[in-house]
Design an enzyme around this catalytic site. Structure first.
Site, mmCIF file in Angstrom:
data_model
loop_
_atom_site.group_PDB
_atom_site.id
_atom_site.type_symbol
_atom_site.label_atom_id
_atom_site.label_comp_id
_atom_site.label_asym_id
_atom_site.label_seq_id
_atom_site.Cartn_x
_atom_site.Cartn_y
_atom_site.Cartn_z
ATOM 1 N N GLY A 1 5.510 -12.015 -11.697
ATOM 2 C CA GLY A 1 5.130 -11.376 -10.436
ATOM 3 C C GLY A 1 3.653 -11.559 -10.153
ATOM 4 N N THR B 1 1.109 8.932 -11.008
ATOM 5 C CA THR B 1 0.992 7.548 -11.465
ATOM 6 C C THR B 1 -0.470 7.113 -11.369
ATOM 7 N N CYS B 2 -1.101 7.406 -10.242
ATOM 8 C CA CYS B 2 -2.441 6.909 -9.946
ATOM 9 C C CYS B 2 -3.430 7.232 -11.065
ATOM 10 N N VAL C 1 12.954 -16.222 -13.053
ATOM 11 C CA VAL C 1 13.228 -15.931 -14.464
ATOM 12 C C VAL C 1 14.732 -15.693 -14.609
ATOM 13 N N LEU D 1 -1.884 16.331 -14.733
ATOM 14 C CA LEU D 1 -1.697 16.181 -13.284
ATOM 15 C C LEU D 1 -2.269 14.824 -12.827
ATOM 16 N N GLY D 2 -1.993 14.467 -11.581
ATOM 17 C CA GLY D 2 -2.592 13.241 -11.029
ATOM 18 C C GLY D 2 -1.609 12.104 -10.816
ATOM 19 N N GLU E 1 -4.137 -8.043 -11.196
ATOM 20 C CA GLU E 1 -5.177 -7.163 -11.760
ATOM 21 C C GLU E 1 -5.088 -7.126 -13.292
ATOM 22 N N GLY F 1 0.254 -7.776 -11.265
ATOM 23 C CA GLY F 1 0.213 -9.014 -12.034
ATOM 24 C C GLY F 1 -1.187 -9.615 -12.051
ATOM 25 N N HIS G 1 -30.894 -5.879 5.488
ATOM 26 C CA HIS G 1 -31.132 -7.198 4.872
ATOM 27 C C HIS G 1 -31.898 -7.024 3.572
HETATM 28 P P1 FAD Z 1 2.887 9.349 -7.840
HETATM 29 O O1 FAD Z 1 1.454 9.114 -8.090
HETATM 30 O O2 FAD Z 1 3.871 8.399 -8.436
HETATM 31 O O3 FAD Z 1 3.189 10.830 -8.357
HETATM 32 C C1 FAD Z 1 4.468 11.339 -8.367
HETATM 33 C C2 FAD Z 1 4.563 12.416 -9.433
HETATM 34 O O4 FAD Z 1 5.831 13.055 -9.284
HETATM 35 C C3 FAD Z 1 4.516 11.882 -10.859
HETATM 36 O O5 FAD Z 1 3.491 12.520 -11.574
HETATM 37 C C4 FAD Z 1 5.889 12.224 -11.441
HETATM 38 O O6 FAD Z 1 5.809 12.656 -12.781
HETATM 39 C C5 FAD Z 1 6.340 13.379 -10.554
HETATM 40 N N1 FAD Z 1 7.792 13.497 -10.436
HETATM 41 C C6 FAD Z 1 8.692 12.534 -10.105
HETATM 42 N N2 FAD Z 1 9.941 13.048 -10.051
HETATM 43 C C7 FAD Z 1 9.824 14.358 -10.358
HETATM 44 C C8 FAD Z 1 10.759 15.421 -10.478
HETATM 45 N N3 FAD Z 1 12.049 15.247 -10.247
HETATM 46 N N4 FAD Z 1 10.299 16.631 -10.844
HETATM 47 C C9 FAD Z 1 8.980 16.832 -11.085
HETATM 48 N N5 FAD Z 1 8.050 15.868 -10.975
HETATM 49 C C10 FAD Z 1 8.466 14.645 -10.609
HETATM 50 N N6 FAD Z 1 -2.930 2.446 -5.479
HETATM 51 C C11 FAD Z 1 -4.151 2.358 -4.900
HETATM 52 O O7 FAD Z 1 -4.334 2.839 -3.784
HETATM 53 N N7 FAD Z 1 -5.197 1.761 -5.551
HETATM 54 C C12 FAD Z 1 -5.072 1.214 -6.780
HETATM 55 O O8 FAD Z 1 -6.048 0.679 -7.331
HETATM 56 C C13 FAD Z 1 -3.794 1.282 -7.410
HETATM 57 N N8 FAD Z 1 -3.618 0.755 -8.650
HETATM 58 C C14 FAD Z 1 -2.391 0.875 -9.254
HETATM 59 C C15 FAD Z 1 -2.235 0.336 -10.521
HETATM 60 C C16 FAD Z 1 -1.018 0.438 -11.169
HETATM 61 C C17 FAD Z 1 -0.861 -0.153 -12.556
HETATM 62 C C18 FAD Z 1 0.068 1.116 -10.541
HETATM 63 C C19 FAD Z 1 1.379 1.273 -11.253
HETATM 64 C C20 FAD Z 1 -0.083 1.656 -9.277
HETATM 65 C C21 FAD Z 1 -1.308 1.533 -8.612
HETATM 66 N N9 FAD Z 1 -1.498 2.041 -7.323
HETATM 67 C C22 FAD Z 1 -2.735 1.926 -6.720
HETATM 68 C C23 FAD Z 1 -0.417 2.716 -6.582
HETATM 69 C C24 FAD Z 1 -0.585 4.241 -6.670
HETATM 70 O O9 FAD Z 1 -0.611 4.631 -8.011
HETATM 71 C C25 FAD Z 1 0.561 4.938 -5.937
HETATM 72 O O10 FAD Z 1 0.668 4.424 -4.628
HETATM 73 C C26 FAD Z 1 0.310 6.431 -5.857
HETATM 74 O O11 FAD Z 1 0.174 6.986 -7.139
HETATM 75 C C27 FAD Z 1 1.447 7.136 -5.102
HETATM 76 O O12 FAD Z 1 1.191 8.497 -5.061
HETATM 77 P P2 FAD Z 1 2.369 9.572 -4.938
HETATM 78 O O13 FAD Z 1 1.694 10.901 -4.946
HETATM 79 O O14 FAD Z 1 3.270 9.231 -3.837
HETATM 80 O O15 FAD Z 1 3.241 9.405 -6.290
HETATM 81 P P1 NAD Z 2 3.866 -6.267 -5.661
HETATM 82 O O1 NAD Z 2 4.881 -5.999 -4.640
HETATM 83 O O2 NAD Z 2 2.435 -6.199 -5.314
HETATM 84 O O3 NAD Z 2 4.089 -7.716 -6.288
HETATM 85 C C1 NAD Z 2 5.302 -8.085 -6.867
HETATM 86 C C2 NAD Z 2 5.329 -9.592 -6.953
HETATM 87 O O4 NAD Z 2 6.441 -9.943 -7.740
HETATM 88 C C3 NAD Z 2 5.508 -10.264 -5.589
HETATM 89 O O5 NAD Z 2 4.614 -11.345 -5.485
HETATM 90 C C4 NAD Z 2 6.950 -10.719 -5.618
HETATM 91 O O6 NAD Z 2 7.203 -11.858 -4.842
HETATM 92 C C5 NAD Z 2 7.130 -10.991 -7.100
HETATM 93 N N1 NAD Z 2 8.512 -10.951 -7.565
HETATM 94 C C6 NAD Z 2 9.516 -10.143 -7.144
HETATM 95 N N2 NAD Z 2 10.654 -10.420 -7.828
HETATM 96 C C7 NAD Z 2 10.334 -11.416 -8.706
HETATM 97 C C8 NAD Z 2 11.063 -12.125 -9.686
HETATM 98 N N3 NAD Z 2 12.354 -11.881 -9.891
HETATM 99 N N4 NAD Z 2 10.416 -13.072 -10.416
HETATM 100 C C9 NAD Z 2 9.102 -13.337 -10.199
HETATM 101 N N5 NAD Z 2 8.369 -12.701 -9.261
HETATM 102 C C10 NAD Z 2 8.969 -11.750 -8.543
HETATM 103 O O7 NAD Z 2 4.229 -5.283 -6.879
HETATM 104 P P2 NAD Z 2 3.412 -4.875 -8.182
HETATM 105 O O8 NAD Z 2 2.365 -5.867 -8.489
HETATM 106 O O9 NAD Z 2 4.451 -4.551 -9.199
HETATM 107 O O10 NAD Z 2 2.723 -3.530 -7.731
HETATM 108 C C11 NAD Z 2 3.518 -2.457 -7.199
HETATM 109 C C12 NAD Z 2 2.779 -1.746 -6.122
HETATM 110 O O11 NAD Z 2 1.780 -0.899 -6.689
HETATM 111 C C13 NAD Z 2 1.997 -2.660 -5.179
HETATM 112 O O12 NAD Z 2 2.811 -3.184 -4.155
HETATM 113 C C14 NAD Z 2 0.956 -1.741 -4.643
HETATM 114 O O13 NAD Z 2 1.523 -1.009 -3.580
HETATM 115 C C15 NAD Z 2 0.682 -0.820 -5.819
HETATM 116 N N6 NAD Z 2 -0.547 -1.270 -6.510
HETATM 117 C C16 NAD Z 2 -1.709 -1.242 -5.818
HETATM 118 C C17 NAD Z 2 -2.887 -1.667 -6.427
HETATM 119 C C18 NAD Z 2 -4.153 -1.635 -5.639
HETATM 120 O O14 NAD Z 2 -4.182 -0.974 -4.603
HETATM 121 N N7 NAD Z 2 -5.210 -2.295 -6.079
HETATM 122 C C19 NAD Z 2 -2.865 -2.122 -7.738
HETATM 123 C C20 NAD Z 2 -1.659 -2.135 -8.414
HETATM 124 C C21 NAD Z 2 -0.502 -1.691 -7.784
#
Ligand code: FAD
Ligand code: NAD
Length: 468
Positions: free
Chosen positions: A182, A42-43, A239, A39-40, A189, A187, A446
């Site tokens: 990107g 993407t996050c 690209v 569970l949990g 982090e 990109g 402070h």
């Molecule tokens: P999700 O977390 O995507 O969960 C959706 C779930 O639905 C998944 O488990 C999937 O398996 C399930 N699902 C999908 N379709 C179906 C289906 N048809 N049937 C059954 N199950 C299904 N956000 C932050 O706030 N802080 C961060 O530091 C941060 N870091 C990130 C780093 C990375 C590398 C990535 C990729 C994302 C990061 N994010 C961060 C973004 C964050 O993960 C998402 O915004 C968040 O998880 C969204 O929550 P959600 O519940 O909407 O969906």
């Molecule tokens: P992003 O939207 O943050 O960044 C994508 C970058 O790719 C942008 O700068 C955009 O201009 C660039 N880009 C788009 N098309 C391109 C191309 N063809 N060639 C080169 N550059 C291009 O997306 P992300 O970094 O993939 O992250 C996805 C989402 O996940 C974020 O927007 C955020 O909501 C979430 N996330 C959050 C955290 C956090 O909260 N710390 C960490 C990771 C991801």
């Protein structure tokens, strides 16, 4: 199959599992379906948690290698064990995903492992891993299926050398050269993680700047800082294709400065994420989505265009952030139980966990300027903070934007040590519609980093701080 139910939740990410728990606490019978085993969402599995675990580990490596000597601490030769670092990351993920299983049992939420599809309002089909199908019924259905990686036709992922964030969280060795396509959250982090561990990281960004949604001044400081840390940036770079040969990837690009090729051992494609709507059965039921973004349209109670079907989190408008998804999950559950609920998108903080950290809330200076409103900006550099000096962390600043007439805080942007924690005070002030004077008059301990927030507020309010 557990029946009948008040609520079926599709997706057990921070949106779905939090909505399920809150609804169960409010007396609803809830079933939660997820196609992923743990569970949990993407996050916890491939997002926030594993990336932060690696950011913390790689930061310790960087500090041990380059910063301890200044504090008078010498260490012998520092060795990196990537396998052990990954094992710790996996352990952190497992302990947290197991924790959700525990919460689920405590709140008596039934969980089903399978892929869900809408059949009709109140009806969901679930396909298990072995292909077995079953049908569940409930009064309400919450779509919380989150998002998935967006890809580029010119750069198809092969999962080994041209990868998404998921694979870049589990490389088994440090790639000598890494291209990141990107310059956004992922990109920067994950680029930071591998750069700190020894990779030569090159960022190719399509736009003329990195972090397109961040305050421009802050994004410029971030780029300079990361370049000093060894990352290379190529902006306004498109690209156009890639070739894998002899274990290396060659990426072709077009830029106003001319076409160029870049070679690396691995390429991380991080150009954004898109809502996971494929296969949910939205079309058959007429659930409306935005033409351009594919995000599901909802009203203020998170109800879609079809009665009884709701959506939250990465599937709907707003920033794709875990805390936004969770707050929407709570608000949805409370509204389903007949209570008033609301999520204020204007005060959702965002944090980029590079070092120094970036944290923001509210409008950027460009947005305020565009709105035509008169405003004042107060800035305070961490180089003038006693605590930052003690920590040897004097890079960056706090920037507060306030309405020139009312002094109301419109936006706060922090680039500096522990910005992720400092932003909380600013979120609170903005949520209560407070002013720069309010922040300036609050007593800050402070020596703390939070004094810099107070000083920046004094700059915005009076145009004068005490320590600059
Ligand atoms: P999700 O977390 O995507 O969960 C959706 C779930 O639905 C998944 O488990 C999937 O398996 C399930 N699902 C999908 N379709 C179906 C289906 N048809 N049937 C059954 N199950 C299904 N956000 C932050 O706030 N802080 C961060 O530091 C941060 N870091 C990130 C780093 C990375 C590398 C990535 C990729 C994302 C990061 N994010 C961060 C973004 C964050 O993960 C998402 O915004 C968040 O998880 C969204 O929550 P959600 O519940 O909407 O969906
Ligand atoms: P992003 O939207 O943050 O960044 C994508 C970058 O790719 C942008 O700068 C955009 O201009 C660039 N880009 C788009 N098309 C391109 C191309 N063809 N060639 C080169 N550059 C291009 O997306 P992300 O970094 O993939 O992250 C996805 C989402 O996940 C974020 O927007 C955020 O909501 C979430 N996330 C959050 C955290 C956090 O909260 N710390 C960490 C990771 C991801």
């Amino acid at each position: 199959m557990p029946q009948p139910n008040d609520l079926i939740v599709i997706g057990a990410g921070p949106g779905g599992y939090v909505a399920a728990i809150r609804a169960a606490q409010l007396g609803k019978s809830v079933v939660c379906i997820d196609k992923r085993g743990p569970l949990g969402g993407t996050c916890l599995n491939v997002g926030c948690i594993p990336s932060k675990a690696l950011l913390d580990s790689s930061e310790l490596f960087e500090i041990t290698n380059h910063r301890l000597a200044k504090h008078g601490i010498s260490v012998g030769k520092v060795a990196l064990d990537v396998a052990a670092m990954m094992k710790r990351k996996d352990h952190v993920v497992k302990s947290l995903t197991d924790g959700i299983g525990f919460l689920r049992r405590k709140t008596k939420i039934a969980t089903i492992h399978g892929t869900a599809k809408l059949l009709a309002p109140g009806k969901v089909e679930v396909t298990a891993a072995d292909g077995t199908k079953s049908v569940l019924e409930a009064g309400a259905i919450l779509l919380a299926a989150g998002s998935e990686v967006a890809t580029l036709p010119s750069l198809p992922l092969d999962g080994k050398q041209i990868v998404s964030s998921t694979e870049a969280l589990s490389f088994d060795a440090v790639p000598p050269k890494l291209i990141v396509v990107g310059g956004g959250y992922i990109g920067l982090e994950l680029g930071s993680v591998w750069a700190r561990l020894g990779s030569k990281v090159t960022v190719l960004e399509f736009l003329p700047r990195i972090l397109p949604l961040t305050d421009t001044e802050i994004a410029g400081l971030v780029q300079k800082s990361l370049a000093k840390q060894g990352m290379e940036f190529h902006l306004s770079t498109k690209v156009t294709g890639a070739k894998i040969e002899g274990g290396k990837v060659t990426v072709q690009t077009e830029a106003s400065s001319g076409n160029a090729t870049f070679q690396a051992d691995k390429v991380l494609v991080a150009v954004g994420r898109k809502p996971s709507i494929a296969g949910l059965g939205l079309d058959t039921l007429g659930v409306k989505t935005h033409e351009k973004t594919g995000k599901i349209s909802v009203n203020d109670k998170f109800e879609t265009s079809v009665k009884g079907i709701y959506a939250i989190g990465d599937l709907i408008d707003g920033p794709m952030l875990a805390h936004k998804a969770s707050e929407e999950g709570i608000a949805f559950a409370e509204s389903l139980a007949g209570n008033y609920a609301h999520v204020n998108h204007a005060t959702i903080p965002s944090v980029i966990y590079i070092w120094p950290e970036v944290a923001s809330v509210g409008q950027t200076e460009e947005q305020v300027k565009e709105s035509g409103r008169e405003y004042r900006v107060g800035k305070f550099p961490f180089s003038a903070s006693g605590r930052a000096k003690c920590m040897d962390e004097s890079e960056g600043l706090v920037k507060i934007i306030a309405d020139a007439e009312t002094d109301r805080v419109l936006g706060v942007h922090i680039f500096g040590p522990r910005a992720s924690d400092l932003i909380a005070e600013c979120v609170t002030i903005m949520e209560f519609k407070g002013s720069a004077e309010d922040i300036a008059r609050i007593v800050h301990g402070h020596p703390t980093l939070s004094e810099s927030v107070g000083e920046a507020a004094r700059m915005a309010w009076l145009g004068k701080a005490i320590h600059v």
